[in-house]
Motif scaffolding. Structure first.
Motif, short mmCIF file in Angstrom:
data_model
loop_
_atom_site.label_atom_id
_atom_site.label_comp_id
_atom_site.label_asym_id
_atom_site.label_seq_id
_atom_site.Cartn_x
_atom_site.Cartn_y
_atom_site.Cartn_z
N MET A 112 -30.61 -17.36 -18.97
CA MET A 112 -29.66 -16.25 -18.79
C MET A 112 -28.81 -16.51 -17.54
O MET A 112 -29.36 -16.84 -16.49
CB MET A 112 -30.41 -14.93 -18.63
N PRO A 113 -27.48 -16.35 -17.64
CA PRO A 113 -26.61 -16.56 -16.48
C PRO A 113 -26.94 -15.60 -15.36
O PRO A 113 -27.37 -14.47 -15.58
CB PRO A 113 -25.20 -16.28 -17.05
N GLU A 114 -26.77 -16.06 -14.14
CA GLU A 114 -27.04 -15.22 -12.98
C GLU A 114 -26.07 -14.05 -12.93
O GLU A 114 -24.88 -14.21 -13.20
CB GLU A 114 -26.90 -16.06 -11.70
N ARG A 115 -26.58 -12.87 -12.61
CA ARG A 115 -25.72 -11.70 -12.51
C ARG A 115 -24.72 -11.90 -11.38
O ARG A 115 -25.08 -12.29 -10.28
CB ARG A 115 -26.54 -10.43 -12.24
N GLN A 116 -23.47 -11.58 -11.67
CA GLN A 116 -22.42 -11.79 -10.70
C GLN A 116 -22.21 -10.55 -9.84
O GLN A 116 -21.16 -9.92 -9.85
CB GLN A 116 -21.11 -12.18 -11.41
N THR A 117 -23.23 -10.17 -9.11
CA THR A 117 -23.14 -8.97 -8.31
C THR A 117 -22.27 -9.16 -7.08
O THR A 117 -21.94 -8.20 -6.41
CB THR A 117 -24.55 -8.53 -7.86
N HIS A 118 -21.89 -10.40 -6.79
CA HIS A 118 -21.15 -10.67 -5.58
C HIS A 118 -19.67 -10.98 -5.85
O HIS A 118 -18.98 -11.47 -4.99
CB HIS A 118 -21.78 -11.85 -4.83
N THR A 119 -19.23 -10.72 -7.08
CA THR A 119 -17.83 -11.02 -7.40
C THR A 119 -16.90 -10.15 -6.58
O THR A 119 -17.26 -9.05 -6.15
CB THR A 119 -17.56 -10.78 -8.91
N ARG A 120 -15.68 -10.64 -6.38
CA ARG A 120 -14.70 -9.92 -5.57
C ARG A 120 -13.44 -9.69 -6.41
O ARG A 120 -12.47 -10.45 -6.32
CB ARG A 120 -14.38 -10.73 -4.31
N PRO A 121 -13.46 -8.68 -7.25
CA PRO A 121 -12.34 -8.41 -8.14
C PRO A 121 -11.17 -7.76 -7.39
O PRO A 121 -11.15 -6.54 -7.19
CB PRO A 121 -12.93 -7.48 -9.19
N ILE A 122 -10.19 -8.56 -7.00
CA ILE A 122 -9.07 -8.06 -6.21
C ILE A 122 -8.24 -7.03 -6.97
O ILE A 122 -7.89 -5.97 -6.43
CB ILE A 122 -8.16 -9.22 -5.76
N ALA A 123 -7.92 -7.33 -8.24
CA ALA A 123 -7.10 -6.40 -9.03
C ALA A 123 -7.79 -5.05 -9.16
O ALA A 123 -7.15 -4.00 -9.05
CB ALA A 123 -6.80 -7.00 -10.40
N LEU A 124 -9.09 -5.08 -9.41
CA LEU A 124 -9.85 -3.83 -9.51
C LEU A 124 -9.80 -3.07 -8.20
O LEU A 124 -9.59 -1.85 -8.18
CB LEU A 124 -11.31 -4.12 -9.89
N ALA A 125 -9.96 -3.79 -7.09
CA ALA A 125 -9.94 -3.14 -5.77
C ALA A 125 -8.60 -2.48 -5.50
O ALA A 125 -8.53 -1.35 -5.01
CB ALA A 125 -10.26 -4.17 -4.69
N VAL A 126 -7.53 -3.18 -5.83
CA VAL A 126 -6.18 -2.63 -5.59
C VAL A 126 -5.99 -1.37 -6.43
O VAL A 126 -5.46 -0.36 -5.94
CB VAL A 126 -5.10 -3.68 -5.92
N TRP A 127 -6.41 -1.43 -7.70
CA TRP A 127 -6.27 -0.25 -8.55
C TRP A 127 -7.10 0.91 -8.02
O TRP A 127 -6.66 2.07 -8.05
CB TRP A 127 -6.67 -0.55 -9.99
N LEU A 128 -8.32 0.64 -7.55
CA LEU A 128 -9.17 1.71 -7.03
C LEU A 128 -8.52 2.40 -5.83
O LEU A 128 -8.66 3.62 -5.68
CB LEU A 128 -10.54 1.15 -6.64
N VAL A 129 -7.83 1.64 -5.00
CA VAL A 129 -7.13 2.25 -3.87
C VAL A 129 -6.02 3.17 -4.38
O VAL A 129 -5.90 4.33 -3.95
CB VAL A 129 -6.53 1.18 -2.94
N ILE A 130 -5.21 2.66 -5.30
CA ILE A 130 -4.09 3.44 -5.84
C ILE A 130 -4.60 4.71 -6.52
O ILE A 130 -4.14 5.82 -6.25
CB ILE A 130 -3.27 2.59 -6.82
N ALA A 131 -5.57 4.54 -7.43
CA ALA A 131 -6.11 5.68 -8.17
C ALA A 131 -6.80 6.66 -7.23
O ALA A 131 -6.66 7.88 -7.38
CB ALA A 131 -7.09 5.19 -9.24
N GLY A 132 -7.54 6.13 -6.27
CA GLY A 132 -8.25 7.00 -5.33
C GLY A 132 -7.31 7.86 -4.51
O GLY A 132 -7.55 9.06 -4.34
N VAL A 133 -6.23 7.26 -4.02
CA VAL A 133 -5.27 8.02 -3.21
C VAL A 133 -4.57 9.08 -4.06
O VAL A 133 -4.45 10.24 -3.64
CB VAL A 133 -4.23 7.07 -2.58
N ILE A 134 -4.14 8.70 -5.26
CA ILE A 134 -3.46 9.66 -6.14
C ILE A 134 -4.41 10.78 -6.55
O ILE A 134 -4.06 11.96 -6.51
CB ILE A 134 -2.90 8.95 -7.39
N GLY A 135 -5.62 10.40 -6.96
CA GLY A 135 -6.60 11.40 -7.38
C GLY A 135 -6.98 12.34 -6.24
O GLY A 135 -7.11 13.55 -6.44
N TRP A 136 -7.15 11.77 -5.04
CA TRP A 136 -7.52 12.60 -3.89
C TRP A 136 -6.39 13.57 -3.56
O TRP A 136 -6.65 14.75 -3.27
CB TRP A 136 -7.83 11.72 -2.68
#
Length: 200
Positions: A1-25
């Motif tokens: 079984m492939p190792e779980r990628q718990t350490h990935t750094r998804p930049i696009a996801l992070a950028v979207w979370l900032v945008i969505a978080g600010v708008i939602g807040w």
């Protein structure tokens, strides 16, 4: 079984979370201020009250607007901080444990389910469209999709390799899936509330 990628750094996801978080807040904060203003002056007209269809007051003053005993927007004021913090941490190269991602996904699942319930209540019970509530819907839906697909593709949830690869491919389709979701809501709103007929 492939190792779980718990350490990935998804930049696009992070950028979207900032945008969505600010708008939602901001939407939640604005609704909270509107609710406080109504408490100070019950006869006050909310700035987002445009007509009998597009308004905030009916939603805020209904029991659906305080499901847990306090105004729903307070959930957003507190909750939307989480995506912003997670996003900033990811951009700073932080690595989160599997349990952290699963808790984050659980929070997003709750937010998505709650928003779906509020959409139903708004369209089929209250018969109104609260502008700031709609803004919350707009950012919650794609945020849930992106976080869920990331958790699956990174192997943070037990899933066969084929499912993880499918989730990875679907990530690129999130904008289209989101637009389809918006279209379904718009069609339901038109059929139930005759939005176009009442707006013009």
């Amino acid at each position: 079984m492939p190792e779980r990628q718990t350490h990935t750094r998804p930049i696009a996801l992070a950028v979207w979370l900032v945008i969505a978080g600010v708008i939602g807040w901001w939407a939640a904060f604005t609704l909270t201020m509107e609710r406080l203003h109504k408490l100070e002056d019950p006869n006050a007209i909310a700035s987002c009250d445009f007509n009998s269809l597009v308004q905030c007051s009916a939603n805020l003053e209904s029991w659906q607007g305080s499901v847990f005993g306090f105004p729903n927007p307070l959930l957003g004021v507190a909750g939307w901080v989480a995506p912003i913090v997670v996003a900033v941490a990811l951009l700073a190269r932080a690595r989160f444990a599997r349990w952290f991602w699963l808790l984050f996904e659980l929070g997003m699942l709750f937010a998505f389910g709650f928003v779906c319930w509020l959409i139903f209540q708004s369209l089929f019970v209250l018969g109104t469209l609260c502008p700031w509530c709609v803004v919350t819907w707009v950012v919650t839906i794609p945020t849930f999709y992106t976080v869920t697909l990331h958790v699956v593709r990174a192997g943070l949830l037990p899933a066969p390799t084929a499912v993880r690869h499918a989730a990875d491919r679907l990530m690129g389709w999130v904008p289209l899936i989101t637009v389809v979701s918006y279209a379904i809501i718009a069609i339901l709103a038109q059929l139930q509330l005759d939005v176009l007929g009442r707006a013009f």
